[in-house]
Design an enzyme around this catalytic site. Structure first.
Site, mmCIF file in Angstrom:
data_model
loop_
_atom_site.group_PDB
_atom_site.id
_atom_site.type_symbol
_atom_site.label_atom_id
_atom_site.label_comp_id
_atom_site.label_asym_id
_atom_site.label_seq_id
_atom_site.Cartn_x
_atom_site.Cartn_y
_atom_site.Cartn_z
ATOM 1 N N ARG B 51 0.843 -1.203 0.000
ATOM 2 C CA ARG B 51 0.000 0.000 0.000
ATOM 3 C C ARG B 51 0.874 1.247 0.000
ATOM 4 O O ARG B 51 1.999 1.232 0.489
ATOM 5 C CB ARG B 51 -0.845 0.054 1.264
ATOM 6 C CG ARG B 51 -1.641 -1.181 1.503
ATOM 7 C CD ARG B 51 -2.352 -1.061 2.843
ATOM 8 N NE ARG B 51 -2.999 -2.338 3.161
ATOM 9 C CZ ARG B 51 -3.763 -2.540 4.227
ATOM 10 N NH1 ARG B 51 -3.975 -1.541 5.077
ATOM 11 N NH2 ARG B 51 -4.319 -3.702 4.441
ATOM 12 N N ASP B 53 0.029 5.255 1.432
ATOM 13 C CA ASP B 53 -1.012 5.975 2.169
ATOM 14 C C ASP B 53 -1.568 7.162 1.382
ATOM 15 O O ASP B 53 -0.994 7.585 0.378
ATOM 16 C CB ASP B 53 -0.432 6.491 3.493
ATOM 17 C CG ASP B 53 -0.312 5.374 4.522
ATOM 18 O OD1 ASP B 53 -1.027 4.369 4.386
ATOM 19 O OD2 ASP B 53 0.515 5.515 5.444
ATOM 20 N N ARG B 198 8.203 7.788 7.026
ATOM 21 C CA ARG B 198 7.789 9.133 7.460
ATOM 22 C C ARG B 198 8.195 9.411 8.903
ATOM 23 O O ARG B 198 8.529 10.546 9.250
ATOM 24 C CB ARG B 198 6.282 9.313 7.261
ATOM 25 C CG ARG B 198 5.911 9.379 5.769
ATOM 26 C CD ARG B 198 4.436 9.201 5.514
ATOM 27 N NE ARG B 198 3.653 10.211 6.187
ATOM 28 C CZ ARG B 198 2.322 10.186 6.251
ATOM 29 N NH1 ARG B 198 1.641 9.188 5.694
ATOM 30 N NH2 ARG B 198 1.679 11.141 6.874
#
Lengths: 245, 245
Positions: B51, B53, B198
């Site tokens: 995935r 985000d 992140r």
């Protein structure tokens, strides 16, 4: 009154160009005037070096305004940075002589045009370049551009609706540089007619595609007829790069 | 059935991430599946390498799907280019072995994070970089990053809500390069936890700002507690750069 000079960058994608319209919200001039008027409590009018059309960007547009405010240039800069939308950034604020006028004192301007010359567009640059999927012959484009250097009547390179004033202008240089797949075209001149850079680029692209010979540019100039030149290249590839005083 | 591998670029600004939700219109997977299903007349499911985000970008996401269609890879590529929105571009279509699976076969991944380290933001890059106005000390950030190289339990660098599975991962390299005012951080590892890049970047920024010593990164790792690390850097600076098989 003090005379303040602004240097301004903007992403023109969301705006109906530089010049204030009735609805100030959709123009860059309108946005800046609204913030300055709120800041000073005065009704501020700013004078830009010239208009940019809907969707055209600027790396260094110049404008000036008169004010009685006693804010420092640094305070004005910070205020504008804080209250302008993210796609308009004032990069410089200077106090200048009372005689400075951002439009009347222009000596020359430089525009930059970006072409993305690749089979597929780039999802990150799609709002900031003109996508031409077929290969462009840079040398032919450079040869064609050379015919435009110097003082000419650019009537063929002016939006057909605009007919006022002289169409004689001087182009000092046209640089065409390829850093594959990006092509950058810089045009330096003493003045520009409405859509002039975009029509020049649209014509150079025709040459680059082999649809037109470089020498035809000479004939296009002499015809003084908009329909002789190539199409108007899209606004999103165009940037006001520099204004010289 | 044939097995088709896609390499995909996307500007994630408009999307709720990669993974299909009920409403397919707002995810990248959903957009691509809709076009492929229309193209083949089959109900196509694509398997991404993982995935991304909401708001995260990709320069080379990888996915695969099974189909009975007999279209050539070139035809599939052209169809996708034509019907996908402008912010999603399939850059490569290949027919691969039946055994290839874009998620299960991942050996390693590289992410890129872009920081705009300048007093003012850039109106053209505002959706594609994380703006940090205060000067960052690159050497301190590089020193801090070195403590993360190798196999570690990255529990402190995982979104606190995700608690499943092992948090032991191996980071092969973290490169931090400054081309003023842009800082590019590349992270290469064998696997990544939710928000791991992140949170790593958010922590490195704290070090770069002088709010944290480089050596503290060692302590953060050993605490295995999300609250020990720095904040989660914004999605818009993050790009899935490469997936290796």
């Amino acid at each position: 009154m003090r005379n303040i000079k602004l240097t301004i960058q903007y992403d023109g994608s969301r705006y109906r160009g530089w010049q204030r319209l009735g609805d100030t919200d959709v123009t860059i001039q309108g946005k800046i005037e609204a913030v300055l008027s709120r800041m000073t409590g005065e009704e501020i009018e700013i004078f830009g070096s010239g208009r940019t059309d809907t969707g055209v960007h600027a790396l260094a547009q110049v404008a000036n305004f008169k004010t009685n405010s006693n804010m420092s240039t640094g305070e004005i800069m910070d205020y504008l940075y804080h209250y302008l939308p993210e796609d308009i950034v004032v990069t410089r604020v200077e106090e200048v002589s009372d005689r400075f006028h951002a439009r009347y004192n222009v000596k020359s301007k430089k525009y930059l045009y970006k072409i993305w010359n690749h089979k597929y567009h780039d999802p990150f640059r799609r709002k900031f370049v003109h996508h031409v999927p077929e290969p462009l012959q840079i040398k032919a484009m450079q040869k064609a551009a050379a015919f435009l250097i110097g003082e000419h009547d650019f009537a063929s390179f002016r939006a057909s609706k605009s007919k006022k004033k002289s169409s004689v202008k001087t182009i000092y240089a046209i640089d065409i540089v390829k850093k594959d797949p990006l092509i950058k075209i810089t045009v330096h001149g003493n003045g520009f007619l409405h859509n002039m850079v975009r029509i020049i680029v649209g014509t150079l692209v025709e040459v680059g595609l082999g649809h037109m010979r470089p020498e035809q540019v000479k004939e296009i100039l002499s015809k003084k007829d908009r329909s002789a030149a190539g199409p108007t290249a899209p606004a999103k590839g165009l940037y006001l790069l520099e204004v010289e005083y």
